[in-house]
Design an enzyme around this catalytic site. Structure first.
Site, short mmCIF file in Angstrom:
data_model
loop_
_atom_site.label_atom_id
_atom_site.label_comp_id
_atom_site.label_asym_id
_atom_site.label_seq_id
_atom_site.Cartn_x
_atom_site.Cartn_y
_atom_site.Cartn_z
N ASP A 87 0.94 -1.10 -0.06
CA ASP A 87 -0.18 -0.05 0.16
C ASP A 87 1.04 1.23 -0.02
OD1 ASP A 87 -2.22 1.69 0.67
OD2 ASP A 87 -1.50 1.74 2.58
N ASP B 278 -0.29 5.04 1.10
CA ASP B 278 -0.74 6.15 1.95
C ASP B 278 -0.60 5.48 3.23
OD1 ASP B 278 -1.08 8.39 0.05
OD2 ASP B 278 -2.75 7.34 -0.60
N GLU C 176 -0.96 11.04 4.76
CA GLU C 176 -2.06 11.80 5.06
C GLU C 176 -2.44 12.87 5.71
OE1 GLU C 176 -4.58 10.66 3.28
OE2 GLU C 176 -4.59 8.55 3.14
N GLY D 101 -10.05 10.22 -2.52
CA GLY D 101 -10.26 11.33 -2.55
C GLY D 101 -11.47 11.95 -2.88
N LYS E 140 -6.72 19.35 -6.09
CA LYS E 140 -5.93 19.01 -4.79
C LYS E 140 -4.61 18.14 -5.10
CE LYS E 140 -5.33 15.19 -2.16
NZ LYS E 140 -5.13 13.55 -2.53
N THR F 185 -5.06 3.20 -3.38
CA THR F 185 -6.42 3.96 -3.66
C THR F 185 -6.02 5.01 -4.40
OG1 THR F 185 -7.66 2.75 -2.00
CG2 THR F 185 -8.47 4.95 -2.41
N ASP G 258 -1.52 -0.37 6.27
CA ASP G 258 -1.49 0.32 7.58
C ASP G 258 -2.65 0.70 8.16
OD1 ASP G 258 -2.36 2.22 5.48
OD2 ASP G 258 -2.34 3.58 6.93
C1 XBP Z 1 -5.48 6.23 0.59
C2 XBP Z 1 -6.67 7.10 0.48
C3 XBP Z 1 -6.56 8.00 -0.49
C4 XBP Z 1 -5.59 9.05 -0.21
C5 XBP Z 1 -5.90 10.13 -1.10
O1 XBP Z 1 -5.91 4.78 1.23
O2 XBP Z 1 -7.69 6.49 1.04
O3 XBP Z 1 -7.96 8.48 -0.95
O4 XBP Z 1 -6.21 9.68 1.29
O5 XBP Z 1 -5.72 9.93 -2.34
P1 XBP Z 1 -4.89 3.50 1.05
P2 XBP Z 1 -6.65 10.63 -3.57
O6 XBP Z 1 -4.03 3.81 1.50
O7 XBP Z 1 -5.82 2.57 1.66
O8 XBP Z 1 -4.80 3.16 -0.58
O9 XBP Z 1 -7.06 11.87 -3.27
O10 XBP Z 1 -5.44 10.66 -4.62
O11 XBP Z 1 -7.63 9.40 -4.08
MG MG Z 2 -2.89 3.13 3.47
#
Ligand code: XBP
Ligand code: MG
Length: 252
Positions: free
Chosen positions: A10, A12, A19, A54, A82, A120, A180
């Site tokens: 993963d 983020d 985040e 997002g 963004k 994601t 995470d």
């Molecule tokens: C990551 C997310 C993403 C980021 C923002 O989840 O939820 O939405 O917060 O990304 P994970 P975008 O780590 O479970 O993949 O704004 O580019 O969608």
């Molecule tokens: Mg994540």
């Protein structure tokens, strides 16, 4: 897991703590640019993280009545703004990789373990992290970069991991996911993968039933001690999460 031939990461919260000081700040800058008064403070953003993606997160806040109604095109434009802010933050060096991430990735490369990404996040955001934080060479070291809207159902649905496995051409029992969050863990498990979890400030109080290991971080040899939060395979004690440790999950 039959054998550890591949690791799927993963992004983020796992590769980097993106985040709170990355995505959240970028959303707020885009809101300000668009003349919107809404700001996501650290706690509010933590609650909204229950929704992955997002655009989906903005849509949820609209549904909660915290932002004015917008159609999908307007949400997509706001989200594109963004993403541009996020790319700038990353290019400025605002967010480093989490401790132990580069070490473990390099161990995998040296050992011939295939690497992949299942996230994601938007591909442009992933590109920025690889280019500016990891280095250009890493574009070629990941066999598959699975990101964003390439699947319609985001985590906790299994789709992004299933897509990555299909592109890799390997069975789920030959790969290990690194996540995470509870949503990420659910996604990986639903795709049939074993999964280890490295928590962060936003996720440390979530439930991680079904994880093969839950730790405070990957750690570095001789660095700050890794806190072990769940260890169903009795891997502890260990000083850091490395490939020999993870190989003990094979045939487990
Ligand atoms: C990551 C997310 C993403 C980021 C923002 O989840 O939820 O939405 O917060 O990304 P994970 P975008 O780590 O479970 O993949 O704004 O580019 O969608
Ligand atoms: Mg994540």
């Amino acid at each position: 897991m039959k054998s550890l031939d591949c690791m799927i990461f993963d992004v983020d919260g796992t590769l980097a703590d993106t985040e709170r000081d990355g995505h959240r700040v970028a959303f707020n800058r885009a809101f300000a640019d668009a003349g919107l008064s809404r700001r996501w403070d650290v706690a509010t953003y933590g609650e909204l993280l229950a929704v992955t993606g997002g655009k989906e997160r903005i849509r949820r806040d609209i549904a909660l009545g915290n932002m004015p109604a917008m159609d999908d095109d307007a949400i997509a434009r706001l989200h594109a703004a963004k993403t541009a802010h996020y790319q700038r933050l990353i290019a400025e060096g605002a967010i480093p990789l989490r401790p132990g991430v580069m070490r473990l990735l390099e161990e995998c490369v040296a050992a011939g373990v295939t690497l992949a990404i299942a996230t994601t996040t938007t591909p442009a955001a992933l590109d920025a992290l690889i280019r500016h934080v990891m280095g250009e060479a890493w574009f070629d070291r990941f066999a598959v970069l699975a990101a964003g809207d390439i699947v319609s159902a985001k985590k906790p649905a299994p789709d992004i991991y299933t897509y990555a496995l299909e592109r890799l051409g390997i069975a789920a029992d030959r790969a290990l996911a690194v996540e995470d969050s509870a949503n990420g863990l659910r996604s990986a498990r639903a795709a049939g993968l074993e999964c280890i979890v490295t928590v962060n400030g936003y996720t440390e109080r979530q439930r991680f039933d079904g994880a093969a290991l839950v730790v405070s971080g990957l750690g570095e040899p001789g660095g700050e001690a890794v806190r072990v939060l769940a260890d169903p395979h009795h891997l502890a004690p260990f000083s850091c999460v490395d490939l020999p440790l993870l190989r003990r999950l094979e045939r487990g």
